[in-house]
Design an enzyme around this catalytic site. Structure first.
Site, PDB file in Angstrom:
ATOM      1  N   GLY A   1      27.736  47.668  77.271  1.00  0.00           N
ATOM      2  CA  GLY A   1      26.508  48.442  77.393  1.00  0.00           C
ATOM      3  C   GLY A   1      25.262  47.626  77.133  1.00  0.00           C
ATOM      4  O   GLY A   1      24.142  48.121  77.299  1.00  0.00           O
TER       5      GLY A   1
ATOM      6  N   TYR B   1      39.422  25.166  72.378  1.00  0.00           N
ATOM      7  CA  TYR B   1      38.374  25.994  71.795  1.00  0.00           C
ATOM      8  C   TYR B   1      37.682  25.232  70.664  1.00  0.00           C
ATOM      9  O   TYR B   1      38.285  24.955  69.615  1.00  0.00           O
ATOM     10  CB  TYR B   1      38.929  27.313  71.262  1.00  0.00           C
ATOM     11  CG  TYR B   1      39.495  28.244  72.311  1.00  0.00           C
ATOM     12  CD1 TYR B   1      39.185  28.109  73.663  1.00  0.00           C
ATOM     13  CD2 TYR B   1      40.352  29.273  71.958  1.00  0.00           C
ATOM     14  CE1 TYR B   1      39.704  28.964  74.621  1.00  0.00           C
ATOM     15  CE2 TYR B   1      40.878  30.145  72.903  1.00  0.00           C
ATOM     16  CZ  TYR B   1      40.554  29.983  74.237  1.00  0.00           C
ATOM     17  OH  TYR B   1      41.087  30.832  75.174  1.00  0.00           O
TER      18      TYR B   1
ATOM     19  N   SER C   1      39.296  38.908  78.505  1.00  0.00           N
ATOM     20  CA  SER C   1      38.015  39.471  78.940  1.00  0.00           C
ATOM     21  C   SER C   1      38.106  40.927  79.377  1.00  0.00           C
ATOM     22  O   SER C   1      37.578  41.294  80.432  1.00  0.00           O
ATOM     23  CB  SER C   1      37.399  38.615  80.054  1.00  0.00           C
ATOM     24  OG  SER C   1      36.006  38.821  80.128  1.00  0.00           O
ATOM     25  N   PRO C   2      38.732  41.811  78.589  1.00  0.00           N
ATOM     26  CA  PRO C   2      38.775  43.229  78.956  1.00  0.00           C
ATOM     27  C   PRO C   2      37.399  43.877  78.955  1.00  0.00           C
ATOM     28  O   PRO C   2      37.218  44.943  79.546  1.00  0.00           O
ATOM     29  CB  PRO C   2      39.686  43.841  77.884  1.00  0.00           C
ATOM     30  CG  PRO C   2      39.551  42.914  76.709  1.00  0.00           C
ATOM     31  CD  PRO C   2      39.422  41.547  77.300  1.00  0.00           C
TER      32      PRO C   2
ATOM     33  N   GLY D   1      31.478  40.810  78.000  1.00  0.00           N
ATOM     34  CA  GLY D   1      30.355  41.527  77.400  1.00  0.00           C
ATOM     35  C   GLY D   1      29.666  42.512  78.320  1.00  0.00           C
ATOM     36  O   GLY D   1      28.868  43.340  77.853  1.00  0.00           O
TER      37      GLY D   1
END
Length: 342
Positions: free
Chosen positions: A215, A55, A206-207, A211
């Protein structure tokens, strides 16, 4: 914040794990701001932090290391190895040579003398499984690592690793870190049953479907995301966008924002220990924390199942595991002279 046992390790972790991928050049380059975000998460009861050497080429680990000064003993710290950390072909992968070198680099960047959970970031098809497990076992025995885990492994590799560890008397993977969200439920078919069978903890990444379950991604709208220029094809996948449109009224029916709705789904599965949140800003963290108490009843979960059936993925998450045979045509095609049956 409630706590759950990480597999059968006895380690207690929060159902939300703070992911540090967005700290550093790839996301938030302001070290002081990132440290404030980490401190806010810890003060709110999150005790689980996950990062990786790759990262921002080590910068994320450096930020986490600075943030944990004076608080290290109260944090379950996880990092990963495998990604390329330089141009040298040996500065990547899961060979004994690289693992033994890179763990020292991670320890230095994290400013600690031990890592609670050291994970293999991706399956390395070029390295014998026992080679990797043997090196990780030595790290556990030396005290530099407390437990080891895998990330984004196929079910077959998880099982093979368990068998190899038992056969050779090696440390076994105690955790798996797969992608999981309402839009990406494929792990319910094999991965979660396997991890539950072997008593492994599962921390899902990534729940929010990178993104898409905030919404911000709607049909016919420009999300204005900082990732919009990256080759994430799933952002434009009509099937995923249609599913989001179907989920929004369900979230409203539950009295939740889509973000809180998605996070409540991710931590509701009995095979999931923690869901990784990856805020880039304090505002994003505050919003995620505000939904920590959200819960979904059976009726709402049944309605989610009707939109995205259990064990299925809507489209495909670009960063999910792809076996070499899916990426290289030559591996799934016999030589021309051998393709005939007659």
């Amino acid at each position: 914040m409630r706590y759950r046992t990480l597999g059968r390790t006895g380690i207690q972790v929060s159902p939300y794990c703070l992911g540090a991928m967005m700290f550093g050049a790839i996301g938030n380059p302001d070290h002081d701001d990132a440290i404030r975000i980490i401190h806010k998460a810890l003060d709110s009861g999150i005790n689980f932090v996950d990062t990786a050497d790759v990262y921002s080429r080590g910068e994320s680990e450096e930020i986490v290391g600075k943030a944990l000064k004076g608080r290290r003993e109260h944090v379950v710290l996880a990092t990963k190895v495998n990604g390329a950390m330089g141009e040298d072909p040996n500065q990547r992968g899961t060979s004994r040579r690289w693992i033994m070198a890179e763990v020292e680099h991670s320890l230095r960047r994290l400013q600690t003398d031990y890592i609670d959970l050291y994970q293999v970031h991706r399956l390395d098809p070029d390295v014998e499984l026992e080679e990797t497990l043997s090196a990780l076992t030595d790290l556990v025995r030396s005290g530099k690592v407390r437990a080891i885990g895998s990330s984004t492994f196929p079910a077959s590799a998880i099982v093979e690793a368990q068998w190899a560890a038992e056969r050779r008397g090696l440390q076994r993977y105690r955790t798996e870190q797969p992608p999981y969200s309402i839009l990406d439920r494929g792990i319910e078919r094999e991965i979660l049953p396997v991890t539950q069978r072997y008593g492994m903890g599962t921390l899902v990444w990534s729940p929010l479907a990178q993104g898409m379950l905030t919404g911000r991604f709607r049909k016919g709208r420009d999300a204005g995301t900082h990732r919009s220029g990256l080759p994430f094809k799933h952002y434009r996948d009509e099937r995923r966008l249609d599913a989001v449109e179907a989920l929004i009224p369900l979230a409203e029916k539950a009295g939740l924002s889509l973000t809180h709705f998605a996070m409540a789904f991710a931590v509701a599965h009995p095979g999931v220990t923690s869901a990784i949140i990856g805020p880039r800003t304090m505002e994003q963290l505050d919003d995620l924390l505000a939904g920590a108490g959200a819960t979904l009843d059976d009726a709402i979960l049944d309605e989610i199942d009707a939109v995205v059936p259990p064990g299925t993925d809507v489209g495909r998450l670009d960063m999910a595991y792809n076996p070499p045979e899916m990426q290289q045509a030559a591996l799934r095609r016999r030589p021309p002279a051998e393709r005939t049956a007659g």
